[in-house]
Design an enzyme around this catalytic site. Structure first.
Site, PDB file in Angstrom:
ATOM      1  N   MET A 126       0.853  -1.174   0.000  1.00 26.06           N
ATOM      2  CA  MET A 126       0.000   0.000   0.000  1.00 26.06           C
ATOM      3  C   MET A 126       0.894   1.231   0.000  1.00 26.06           C
ATOM      4  O   MET A 126       1.713   1.417   0.899  1.00 26.06           O
ATOM      5  CB  MET A 126      -0.904  -0.008   1.229  1.00 26.06           C
ATOM      6  CG  MET A 126      -1.999   1.007   1.198  1.00 26.06           C
ATOM      7  SD  MET A 126      -3.121   0.865  -0.205  1.00 26.06           S
ATOM      8  CE  MET A 126      -4.047  -0.595   0.212  1.00 26.06           C
ATOM      9  N   GLY A 127       0.773   2.036  -1.034  1.00 25.63           N
ATOM     10  CA  GLY A 127       1.550   3.264  -1.137  1.00 25.63           C
ATOM     11  C   GLY A 127       0.749   4.456  -0.651  1.00 25.63           C
ATOM     12  O   GLY A 127      -0.367   4.319  -0.144  1.00 25.63           O
ATOM     13  N   CYS A 128       1.295   5.632  -0.819  1.00 29.23           N
ATOM     14  CA  CYS A 128       0.621   6.861  -0.377  1.00 29.23           C
ATOM     15  C   CYS A 128      -0.695   7.089  -1.107  1.00 29.23           C
ATOM     16  O   CYS A 128      -1.621   7.667  -0.552  1.00 29.23           O
ATOM     17  CB  CYS A 128       1.535   8.057  -0.606  1.00 29.23           C
ATOM     18  SG  CYS A 128       3.027   8.027   0.388  1.00 29.23           S
ATOM     19  N   THR A 129      -0.761   6.665  -2.360  1.00 22.90           N
ATOM     20  CA  THR A 129      -1.959   6.920  -3.165  1.00 22.90           C
ATOM     21  C   THR A 129      -2.825   5.685  -3.362  1.00 22.90           C
ATOM     22  O   THR A 129      -3.804   5.732  -4.101  1.00 22.90           O
ATOM     23  CB  THR A 129      -1.565   7.476  -4.534  1.00 22.90           C
ATOM     24  OG1 THR A 129      -0.726   6.524  -5.202  1.00 22.90           O
ATOM     25  CG2 THR A 129      -0.829   8.789  -4.397  1.00 22.90           C
ATOM     26  N   GLY A 130      -2.473   4.572  -2.756  1.00 22.68           N
ATOM     27  CA  GLY A 130      -3.274   3.361  -2.881  1.00 22.68           C
ATOM     28  C   GLY A 130      -2.419   2.132  -3.116  1.00 22.68           C
ATOM     29  O   GLY A 130      -1.212   2.134  -2.846  1.00 22.68           O
TER      30      GLY A 130
END
Length: 50
Positions: free
Chosen positions: A37-41
């Site tokens: 899971m990254g900062c944007t999804g």
């Protein structure tokens, strides 16, 4: 699943519903990948050797 590698790059913009399918497709082509899971999804983490 291919042999575990250190992941160095990410592919973002993956729909959460397609995340597991994307990982399995990469594994079937002998490309090690992990989901995360990254900062944007959702992201797919892979190792890119240049």
């Amino acid at each position: 699943m291919p042999k575990k590698e250190i992941v160095t790059e990410q592919i973002s913009g993956i729909d959460i519903m397609d995340l597991d399918d994307a990982i399995i497709d990469l594994w079937e082509n002998d490309i090690y990948a992990e989901s995360g899971m990254g900062c944007t999804g959702p992201i797919v983490l892979i190792n890119i050797i240049l």
